[in-house]
Design an enzyme around this catalytic site. Structure first.
Site, PDB file in Angstrom:
ATOM      1  N   LYS A   1      23.112  28.405  -0.284  1.00  0.00           N
ATOM      2  CA  LYS A   1      23.347  27.706  -1.555  1.00  0.00           C
ATOM      3  C   LYS A   1      24.826  27.348  -1.674  1.00  0.00           C
ATOM      4  O   LYS A   1      25.579  27.916  -2.467  1.00  0.00           O
ATOM      5  CB  LYS A   1      22.879  28.573  -2.722  1.00  0.00           C
ATOM      6  CG  LYS A   1      21.369  28.816  -2.705  1.00  0.00           C
ATOM      7  CD  LYS A   1      20.934  29.752  -3.816  1.00  0.00           C
ATOM      8  CE  LYS A   1      19.423  30.012  -3.752  1.00  0.00           C
ATOM      9  NZ  LYS A   1      18.968  30.965  -4.785  1.00  0.00           N
TER      10      LYS A   1
ATOM     11  N   ASP B   1      12.172  40.145  -2.394  1.00  0.00           N
ATOM     12  CA  ASP B   1      12.619  39.077  -3.278  1.00  0.00           C
ATOM     13  C   ASP B   1      12.185  39.321  -4.719  1.00  0.00           C
ATOM     14  O   ASP B   1      10.992  39.441  -5.019  1.00  0.00           O
ATOM     15  CB  ASP B   1      12.052  37.737  -2.787  1.00  0.00           C
ATOM     16  CG  ASP B   1      12.599  36.560  -3.566  1.00  0.00           C
ATOM     17  OD1 ASP B   1      13.826  36.489  -3.727  1.00  0.00           O
ATOM     18  OD2 ASP B   1      11.800  35.727  -4.000  1.00  0.00           O
TER      19      ASP B   1
ATOM     20  N   GLU C   1      10.203  36.883   3.828  1.00  0.00           N
ATOM     21  CA  GLU C   1      10.358  37.143   2.400  1.00  0.00           C
ATOM     22  C   GLU C   1       9.081  37.769   1.851  1.00  0.00           C
ATOM     23  O   GLU C   1       7.982  37.267   2.091  1.00  0.00           O
ATOM     24  CB  GLU C   1      10.643  35.827   1.684  1.00  0.00           C
ATOM     25  CG  GLU C   1      10.787  35.939   0.176  1.00  0.00           C
ATOM     26  CD  GLU C   1      10.988  34.577  -0.461  1.00  0.00           C
ATOM     27  OE1 GLU C   1      12.154  34.120  -0.526  1.00  0.00           O
ATOM     28  OE2 GLU C   1       9.980  33.961  -0.867  1.00  0.00           O
TER      29      GLU C   1
ATOM     30  N   ARG D   1      46.217  17.028  -5.021  1.00  0.00           N
ATOM     31  CA  ARG D   1      44.946  17.354  -5.663  1.00  0.00           C
ATOM     32  C   ARG D   1      43.926  17.895  -4.678  1.00  0.00           C
ATOM     33  O   ARG D   1      43.227  18.870  -4.971  1.00  0.00           O
ATOM     34  CB  ARG D   1      44.395  16.112  -6.391  1.00  0.00           C
ATOM     35  CG  ARG D   1      43.059  16.303  -7.092  1.00  0.00           C
ATOM     36  CD  ARG D   1      42.926  17.626  -7.851  1.00  0.00           C
ATOM     37  NE  ARG D   1      44.052  17.869  -8.739  1.00  0.00           N
ATOM     38  CZ  ARG D   1      44.427  19.067  -9.155  1.00  0.00           C
ATOM     39  NH1 ARG D   1      43.773  20.145  -8.739  1.00  0.00           N
ATOM     40  NH2 ARG D   1      45.459  19.216  -9.958  1.00  0.00           N
TER      41      ARG D   1
ATOM     42  N   LYS E   1       9.848  32.001   4.291  1.00  0.00           N
ATOM     43  CA  LYS E   1       9.830  32.165   2.845  1.00  0.00           C
ATOM     44  C   LYS E   1       8.457  31.792   2.272  1.00  0.00           C
ATOM     45  O   LYS E   1       7.541  31.468   3.036  1.00  0.00           O
ATOM     46  CB  LYS E   1      10.954  31.331   2.224  1.00  0.00           C
ATOM     47  CG  LYS E   1      12.350  31.782   2.698  1.00  0.00           C
ATOM     48  CD  LYS E   1      13.443  30.862   2.233  1.00  0.00           C
ATOM     49  CE  LYS E   1      13.689  30.978   0.741  1.00  0.00           C
ATOM     50  NZ  LYS E   1      14.282  32.284   0.371  1.00  0.00           N
TER      51      LYS E   1
END
Length: 287
Positions: free
Chosen positions: A135, A218, A197, A100, A167
């Site tokens: 992410k 962005d 950004e 698995r 950011k």
């Protein structure tokens, strides 16, 4: 191509095996005689790009070093439904213990590679680099970013430590782009880039004036992005331009045609379908 640090990976695999195995596989222990031997055939149940063969092999090696693992494809190979990917032979107990985890990792990594290649294909003929983001699944970043490379993409920063990316929340906290860039520039080595950004043309202008090396556009509309690219190229042709936010397979080519250098897509590693791969005991490999 496989460049994940092997000792660290073995340690992770041992922990993941323990999560699954706990105090032991009661089903296998109670139904299959000790010493039983088998051959497990790992095969694709749908078309896709394979990634994670060395990882699957390592899983079985961690479980039982006496298992014999033979692969018939390499990472990056295109497979079709029914393709035999690999065989693992030896103790049935050991094969079922590792099955698995080996399949989970192989399926997930192959799914990422398959999705990445679809995005790369959508950029065919354009001088634009497709990159991933942070992410990723906690604990799986190195494997998932490796799978992106297998699929033909490239990696953005690996973590918070290897480049400066200013950011929206950094901009708010620092009191503006100019102040944020100036503070970062005082501390970083001269070889490290600063990316900023920008959501508006005003922020693009401020990032240029502050000396950003990379400007991320962005969530801009395509028309606004084209305008921003024109402004940046005229002011500083060496500044790299990244597009990010809301990029899909249907929209990526149009965004690339705006003239950017890089397109980042978080969905490569957080929204993908695992490739359907299975292991059957004592199946015969077709010639």
């Amino acid at each position: 191509m496989f460049s994940v640090e092997r000792l660290a990976l073995r340690t992770q695999l041992q922990a993941w095996l323990h999560e699954d195995l706990g105090t032991g596989d009661v089903t296998t222990a109670f139904t299959i005689p000790e010493g039983h031997q088998s051959k497990g055939i790992i095969h694709a149940k749908e078309d896709g790009i394979i990634a994670g063969i060395p990882v699957a092999e390592m899983v079985f090696d961690v479980v039982d070093a006496s298992l014999v693992f033979n692969s018939f494809v390499q990472d990056g190979d295109v497979v079709t439904k029914g393709t035999v990917i690999a065989e693992v032979e030896g103790s049935t107990h050991s094969i079922l213990t590792g099955e698995r985890l080996a399949l989970n990792l192989l399926q997930r990594m192959s799914g990422i590679a398959t999705k990445t290649q679809a995005y790369v294909n959508a950029l065919d003929g354009l001088d634009v680099k497709l990159v991933d983001t942070r992410k990723t699944t906690p604990g799986h970043r190195a494997l998932e970013k490796y799978a992106v490379r297998v699929g033909g993409g490239a990696n953005h920063r690996f973590g918070l430590y290897d480049s400066v990316m200013i950011k929206d929340n950094h901009i708010k906290g620092a009191g503006g782009i100019t102040e944020a860039v100036a503070r970062a520039r005082k501390h970083i080595p001269y070889t490290m880039n600063i990316e900023v950004e920008a959501e508006t043309l005003e922020q693009v202008q401020e990032a240029l004036s502050a000396g950003a090396n990379i400007i991320m556009l962005d969530n801009m509309s395509n028309d606004k992005m084209k305008e921003a690219v024109t402004v940046i190229r005229a002011a500083s042709p060496h500044v790299r331009i990244e597009a990010s936010g809301g990029v899909t397979l249907d929209t990526i080519r149009e965004k690339a045609l705006a003239g950017v250098d890089i397109i980042s897509v978080g969905a490569l590693t957080y929204s993908f379908a695992a490739l359907d791969i299975s292991l059957d005991l004592n199946a015969k490999k077709e010639g």
